[in-house]
Design a protein around this motif. Sequence first.
Motif, PDB file in Angstrom:
ATOM      1  N   ILE A  64       0.840  -1.202   0.000  1.00  0.00           N
ATOM      2  CA  ILE A  64       0.000   0.000   0.000  1.00  0.00           C
ATOM      3  C   ILE A  64       0.874   1.250   0.000  1.00  0.00           C
ATOM      4  O   ILE A  64       0.628   2.210  -0.740  1.00  0.00           O
ATOM      5  CB  ILE A  64      -0.935   0.004   1.227  1.00  0.00           C
ATOM      6  N   THR A  65       1.908   1.239   0.839  1.00  0.00           N
ATOM      7  CA  THR A  65       2.797   2.400   0.920  1.00  0.00           C
ATOM      8  C   THR A  65       3.522   2.627  -0.396  1.00  0.00           C
ATOM      9  O   THR A  65       3.693   3.783  -0.843  1.00  0.00           O
ATOM     10  CB  THR A  65       3.815   2.212   2.055  1.00  0.00           C
ATOM     11  N   ALA A  66       3.976   1.545  -1.030  1.00  0.00           N
ATOM     12  CA  ALA A  66       4.653   1.669  -2.325  1.00  0.00           C
ATOM     13  C   ALA A  66       3.728   2.297  -3.360  1.00  0.00           C
ATOM     14  O   ALA A  66       4.154   3.131  -4.169  1.00  0.00           O
ATOM     15  CB  ALA A  66       5.134   0.300  -2.803  1.00  0.00           C
ATOM     16  N   LEU A  67       2.458   1.920  -3.311  1.00  0.00           N
ATOM     17  CA  LEU A  67       1.488   2.522  -4.227  1.00  0.00           C
ATOM     18  C   LEU A  67       1.333   4.011  -3.936  1.00  0.00           C
ATOM     19  O   LEU A  67       1.240   4.830  -4.859  1.00  0.00           O
ATOM     20  CB  LEU A  67       0.142   1.799  -4.101  1.00  0.00           C
ATOM     21  N   GLY A  68       1.318   4.371  -2.655  1.00  0.00           N
ATOM     22  CA  GLY A  68       1.255   5.780  -2.287  1.00  0.00           C
ATOM     23  C   GLY A  68       2.452   6.556  -2.793  1.00  0.00           C
ATOM     24  O   GLY A  68       2.330   7.701  -3.237  1.00  0.00           O
ATOM     25  N   LEU A  69       3.627   5.921  -2.742  1.00  0.00           N
ATOM     26  CA  LEU A  69       4.840   6.557  -3.258  1.00  0.00           C
ATOM     27  C   LEU A  69       4.729   6.807  -4.759  1.00  0.00           C
ATOM     28  O   LEU A  69       5.124   7.870  -5.258  1.00  0.00           O
ATOM     29  CB  LEU A  69       6.048   5.670  -2.956  1.00  0.00           C
ATOM     30  N   VAL A  70       4.176   5.836  -5.480  1.00  0.00           N
ATOM     31  CA  VAL A  70       3.987   6.000  -6.926  1.00  0.00           C
ATOM     32  C   VAL A  70       3.057   7.179  -7.214  1.00  0.00           C
ATOM     33  O   VAL A  70       3.326   8.003  -8.090  1.00  0.00           O
ATOM     34  CB  VAL A  70       3.435   4.700  -7.546  1.00  0.00           C
ATOM     35  N   VAL A  71       1.955   7.264  -6.468  1.00  0.00           N
ATOM     36  CA  VAL A  71       1.007   8.369  -6.662  1.00  0.00           C
ATOM     37  C   VAL A  71       1.692   9.703  -6.382  1.00  0.00           C
ATOM     38  O   VAL A  71       1.499  10.688  -7.103  1.00  0.00           O
ATOM     39  CB  VAL A  71      -0.233   8.193  -5.761  1.00  0.00           C
ATOM     40  N   LEU A  72       2.523   9.763  -5.332  1.00  0.00           N
ATOM     41  CA  LEU A  72       3.222  11.002  -5.005  1.00  0.00           C
ATOM     42  C   LEU A  72       4.190  11.405  -6.114  1.00  0.00           C
ATOM     43  O   LEU A  72       4.287  12.596  -6.457  1.00  0.00           O
ATOM     44  CB  LEU A  72       3.976  10.850  -3.684  1.00  0.00           C
ATOM     45  N   VAL A  73       4.907  10.439  -6.672  1.00  0.00           N
ATOM     46  CA  VAL A  73       5.829  10.740  -7.769  1.00  0.00           C
ATOM     47  C   VAL A  73       5.062  11.320  -8.959  1.00  0.00           C
ATOM     48  O   VAL A  73       5.483  12.315  -9.562  1.00  0.00           O
ATOM     49  CB  VAL A  73       6.611   9.479  -8.185  1.00  0.00           C
ATOM     50  N   VAL A  74       3.941  10.683  -9.288  1.00  0.00           N
ATOM     51  CA  VAL A  74       3.112  11.180 -10.393  1.00  0.00           C
ATOM     52  C   VAL A  74       2.622  12.599 -10.090  1.00  0.00           C
ATOM     53  O   VAL A  74       2.660  13.488 -10.940  1.00  0.00           O
ATOM     54  CB  VAL A  74       1.920  10.238 -10.635  1.00  0.00           C
ATOM     55  N   ALA A  75       2.166  12.818  -8.848  1.00  0.00           N
ATOM     56  CA  ALA A  75       1.653  14.132  -8.471  1.00  0.00           C
ATOM     57  C   ALA A  75       2.747  15.188  -8.514  1.00  0.00           C
ATOM     58  O   ALA A  75       2.527  16.314  -8.981  1.00  0.00           O
ATOM     59  CB  ALA A  75       1.050  14.064  -7.068  1.00  0.00           C
ATOM     60  N   ALA A  76       3.942  14.844  -8.052  1.00  0.00           N
ATOM     61  CA  ALA A  76       5.038  15.806  -8.013  1.00  0.00           C
ATOM     62  C   ALA A  76       5.502  16.191  -9.411  1.00  0.00           C
ATOM     63  O   ALA A  76       5.972  17.313  -9.637  1.00  0.00           O
ATOM     64  CB  ALA A  76       6.209  15.236  -7.212  1.00  0.00           C
TER      65      ALA A  76
END
Length: 400
Positions: A369-381
Amino acid sequence: MPVALLALAIGGFGIGLTEFVIMGLLPEVADDFAVSETTAGYLISGYALSVAVGAIALTLALTRVPRKTALLGLMVLFILGNLISALAPSYGVMMTGRVVAALCHGAFFGIGSVVAAQLVAPDRKASAIAFMFGGLTLANVLGVPLGTFLGQAAGWRSTFWAITVIGVLAFVGIAALVPAARGAEAAGMSGTTSARSELAAFRSPQVWLSIVVTVLGYGGMFGGFTYIAFTLTEVSGFAAGAVPWLLVLFGVGLFVGNVWGGRAADRDLVRTLLAVLAALTVVLAAFALTAGSKPLTVVALLLMGGVGFATVPGLQMRVMHFASTAPTLASGANIAAFNVGNALGAWLGGVTLAAGLGYTSPLWAGAAITALGLVVLVVAAKAPGGELRAGVPVPAAVAA
């Protein structure tokens, strides 16, 4: 840090104590009301659901109320809820008290985050938010063990009487120490907004992406933590009596991580969030791999708490930044997102256990779940307007 932050932290301490201390008192509560421990456990889930509802509904309802007045009103609700719990003659009344107290939770931290940020210079806003959330972390480190001990020694109702007193102290502190809107208007801190402007902030895709990152990033930690007692006893080999002390260690990690995360986010928000989410993914996976070793489990438990809660100030600051013209409702929505993340992590961890994947499987689920959150943050950034660089102050509108 301004002394007004201490009043907000005391309120956070009381709210955190209300949320978590019931876990150690469930057997006594169940016996007193003659209900099963499963039924008693609904006092926890009912609280969590009410937090999510209150974070949105009450924050929206209070948009035209000066923020200091709103915080005082929320503390009255908190005091009333815990008073009902302390006096409850039946399980149903006890649940009512839990719901009433929970309704103020999300709105208090949501509005309180905005107030805390406006009390300090732009380069200390995340640290100020971390200071307020420090009360919540101290509730885990000190409040829950002491509250459980008090409840076991003098009856569970005594704990809720003590929490009621803490609520009164927080109310007095906020009334005396938090500056009124009238004195802050010159700095652009009128403390009120319209519901329409608050809702308009959700037109920003970055606000929604920030909320998704909160759900996934924080949910990952709780995916592993919810079933940690089983991991500690069935995999690591600790005695059941050692679990409360190990959870205190986890709480120490929460406190340290919260302070460090606030300071780091003030220096560079986006890089801090990227680093802590990546680190949390690694820590959860490493914990799953080394849970059979007691020494490594102790280290992993401390790191899980520290890295996991280091995300909180930055996650709260990110959503406030992108909702800078009207941050209060977005801030409250992000508090609701933390609780949605808790529910998501706990549910997915339970699914892995029910599937027979073993007592380390919730840790693996949390890492995913956390890894998925990291992916979303990278996309958002990387999205247009998504990057927040070091040295860029939070817009003055955050304090509006």
